[in-house]
Write a protein that holds these residues in place. Structure first.
Motif, mmCIF file in Angstrom:
data_model
loop_
_atom_site.group_PDB
_atom_site.id
_atom_site.type_symbol
_atom_site.label_atom_id
_atom_site.label_comp_id
_atom_site.label_asym_id
_atom_site.label_seq_id
_atom_site.Cartn_x
_atom_site.Cartn_y
_atom_site.Cartn_z
ATOM 1 N N THR A 88 0.832 -1.206 0.000
ATOM 2 C CA THR A 88 0.000 0.000 0.000
ATOM 3 C C THR A 88 0.869 1.260 0.000
ATOM 4 O O THR A 88 0.613 2.207 -0.752
ATOM 5 N N LEU A 89 1.912 1.270 0.821
ATOM 6 C CA LEU A 89 2.793 2.447 0.847
ATOM 7 C C LEU A 89 3.443 2.645 -0.521
ATOM 8 O O LEU A 89 3.530 3.766 -1.025
ATOM 9 N N LEU A 90 3.868 1.551 -1.140
ATOM 10 C CA LEU A 90 4.531 1.664 -2.450
ATOM 11 C C LEU A 90 3.547 1.940 -3.586
ATOM 12 O O LEU A 90 3.954 2.260 -4.691
ATOM 13 N N THR A 91 2.267 1.822 -3.305
ATOM 14 C CA THR A 91 1.271 2.176 -4.319
ATOM 15 C C THR A 91 1.086 3.693 -4.387
ATOM 16 O O THR A 91 0.957 4.266 -5.460
ATOM 17 N N PHE A 92 1.083 4.319 -3.210
ATOM 18 C CA PHE A 92 0.746 5.748 -3.178
ATOM 19 C C PHE A 92 1.959 6.667 -3.018
ATOM 20 O O PHE A 92 1.823 7.877 -3.052
ATOM 21 N N LEU A 93 3.134 6.089 -2.791
ATOM 22 C CA LEU A 93 4.346 6.894 -2.649
ATOM 23 C C LEU A 93 5.340 6.484 -3.728
ATOM 24 O O LEU A 93 5.633 5.294 -3.881
ATOM 25 N N HIS A 94 5.832 7.468 -4.453
ATOM 26 C CA HIS A 94 6.783 7.184 -5.523
ATOM 27 C C HIS A 94 8.042 8.003 -5.310
ATOM 28 O O HIS A 94 8.095 8.849 -4.402
ATOM 29 N N ASN A 95 9.030 7.743 -6.140
ATOM 30 C CA ASN A 95 10.297 8.471 -6.087
ATOM 31 C C ASN A 95 10.054 9.984 -5.943
ATOM 32 O O ASN A 95 9.336 10.557 -6.751
ATOM 33 N N GLY A 96 10.613 10.578 -4.893
ATOM 34 C CA GLY A 96 10.465 12.023 -4.692
ATOM 35 C C GLY A 96 9.336 12.397 -3.746
ATOM 36 O O GLY A 96 9.215 13.558 -3.356
ATOM 37 N N ASP A 97 8.511 11.444 -3.355
ATOM 38 C CA ASP A 97 7.377 11.735 -2.463
ATOM 39 C C ASP A 97 7.794 11.679 -0.994
ATOM 40 O O ASP A 97 8.840 11.144 -0.639
ATOM 41 N N HIS A 98 6.916 12.229 -0.174
ATOM 42 C CA HIS A 98 7.172 12.334 1.266
ATOM 43 C C HIS A 98 5.958 11.819 2.040
ATOM 44 O O HIS A 98 4.818 12.000 1.608
ATOM 45 N N LEU A 99 6.242 11.179 3.176
ATOM 46 C CA LEU A 99 5.195 10.560 3.991
ATOM 47 C C LEU A 99 5.240 11.123 5.410
ATOM 48 O O LEU A 99 6.318 11.295 5.973
#
Ligand SMILES: *Cc1c(COP(=O)(O)O)cnc(C)c1O
Length: 394
Positions: A88-99
């Protein structure tokens, strides 16, 4: 045939998602032990019926049941809680994103966020779930998601979940909550506006300590995105594990009722015991977020932690002297379990970080099972007598 209406969660657990008509009349959902299914029409890749694509009958029945019990459009099972979370995290977060992520996380999630996400070019900041005012300072233009847990492990803190949803909506973030500790009986994140609810099905959902499984629940659009990623990462749940999870879930409501009641009684017993220094349980008046927990939850669950007077030595002696609970990690099963987080789940954390979170050397976490509460209390009381000398209480 009369239209079936399943209003309450207890009824949905039993009847939602069951095949119609029943397979050969079978009352219990049979195991479809077949890797692939005959192609009926020309379909796209994601429509091929294949176990890895999580779309064979056992998985589908579970998706419907899980969605129904949390009042969502759709759901997805996964091969473990961590498969559900990482996918799920890798679905909505991509290279350059922040959580933005809560600062007291399940160990596996903590390690995935702090060690693995950076290798995908994804950054994060920890937030204090009880201090919404401080979140804005941590938000960045590239923040895409906010991630919390219903109750933290092992301190059982309850974040300001209403504020999490509000913050996510205001800034267009995907809000995710790990609902493992509460279970859908005590908390249904969709009712409060969360986008995605995650579970380790290994724990309460299955409840019998015999499989590892995970789940993601949410609206169809988000779930189909997670499904596409899961199809490729491959963390699907096999039909036999699906069958066991399905069977386990049928008694979820009954089990949670006992977990809730028993843990509250045990927490009260512990709080009054003069060998105990501190008890953490959201159902106690002394819990810092007791009112919030009461407002959000239908029950306070079966997880609690406490510290005997006398620190680590007393805790170790206590654990040697109990006869009913099993000393092990994990939780949510019918058996009562004890673990000392400083030595197990949180041993990888620096002593300073543990101290900051209140995880002392003597802290014991209890997953209260469904045994008779009286037996557990008697067992604990006897173990306390055995540690009186160590704890120097007379
Ligand atoms: C156990 C657990 C997980 C991980 O689940 P697995 O099924 O072991 O992969 C995630 N979150 C919480 C809160 C858990 O307790």
């Amino acid at each position: 045939m009369k239209e079936k209406k399943f209003k309450h969660i207890e009824t949905k657990l039993i009847h939602s998602g069951e095949p119609e008509p029943r397979v050969q009349g079978a009352v219990s959902m049979p195991i479809f032990q077949s890797a692939m299914f005959e192609t009926r029409k020309e379909e796209g890749y994601h429509d091929i019926q294949y176990i890895r694509l999580n779309n064979t009958p056992n998985a589908r029945a579970l998706h419907e049941k899980l969605a129904a019990i949390e009042g969502a459009e759709d759901a997805l099972v996964a091969s473990s809680g961590m498969a559900a979370i990482s996918t799920t995290l890798l679905t909505f977060l991509h290279n350059g994103d922040h959580l933005l992520v809560q600062n007291c996380l399940y160990g596996g999630t903590h390690d995935f966020v702090t060690k693995d996400l950076q290798t995908f070019g994804i950054s994060y900041d920890f937030i204090d779930g009880n201090d919404p005012e401080s979140w804005e300072k941590k938000r960045r233009p590239n923040t895409k998601a906010i991630y919390v847990e219903t109750m933290t492990n092992p301190m059982l803190e309850v974040a300001d979940h209403k504020a999490v949803v509000k913050f996510a909506k205001k800034h267009d973030l995907v809000s995710m909550i790990d609902n493992t500790f509460a279970s859908p009986i005590n908390f249904r994140p969709m009712e409060h506006g969360f986008d995605l609810s995650l579970h380790s099905g290994t724990k309460y959902l299955n409840g019998h300590s015999d499989i590892v499984a995970g789940a993601v629940i949410g609206n169809s659009e988000l779930i189909s995105k997670v499904k596409h990623r899961l199809d490729h990462l491959g963390g699907s749940l096999d039909p036999h594990a699906c069958f066991l999870l399905h069977r386990g879930m049928k008694t979820l409501a009954l089990r949670m009722k006992q977990h809730n009641e028993s843990a509250l009684k045990i927490a009260r017993f512990l709080e009054e015991h003069n060998v105990v220094a501190k008890v953490n349980y959201p159902g106690l008046m002394s819990h810092p977020q007791h009112n919030r927990a009461g407002e959000l939850f239908d029950g306070f669950s079966g997880m609690l932690s406490f510290e005997p007077k006398g620190g680590k030595t007393a805790a170790e002696q206590f654990m040697k002297n109990v006869s009913i609970p099993i000393i092990t990690v994990s939780l949510g099963g019918v058996e009562s379990l004890l673990t000392r987080p400083a030595a197990t789940s949180h041993s990888g954390m620096s002593p300073e970080d543990r101290k900051r979170l209140g995880i002392t050397e003597g802290l014991i976490r209890v997953s209260v099972g469904v045994e008779a509460t009286e037996d557990l209390i008697e067992d604990f009381a006897e173990a306390f007598e055995a540690i009186r000398t160590v704890a120097s209480i007379h």
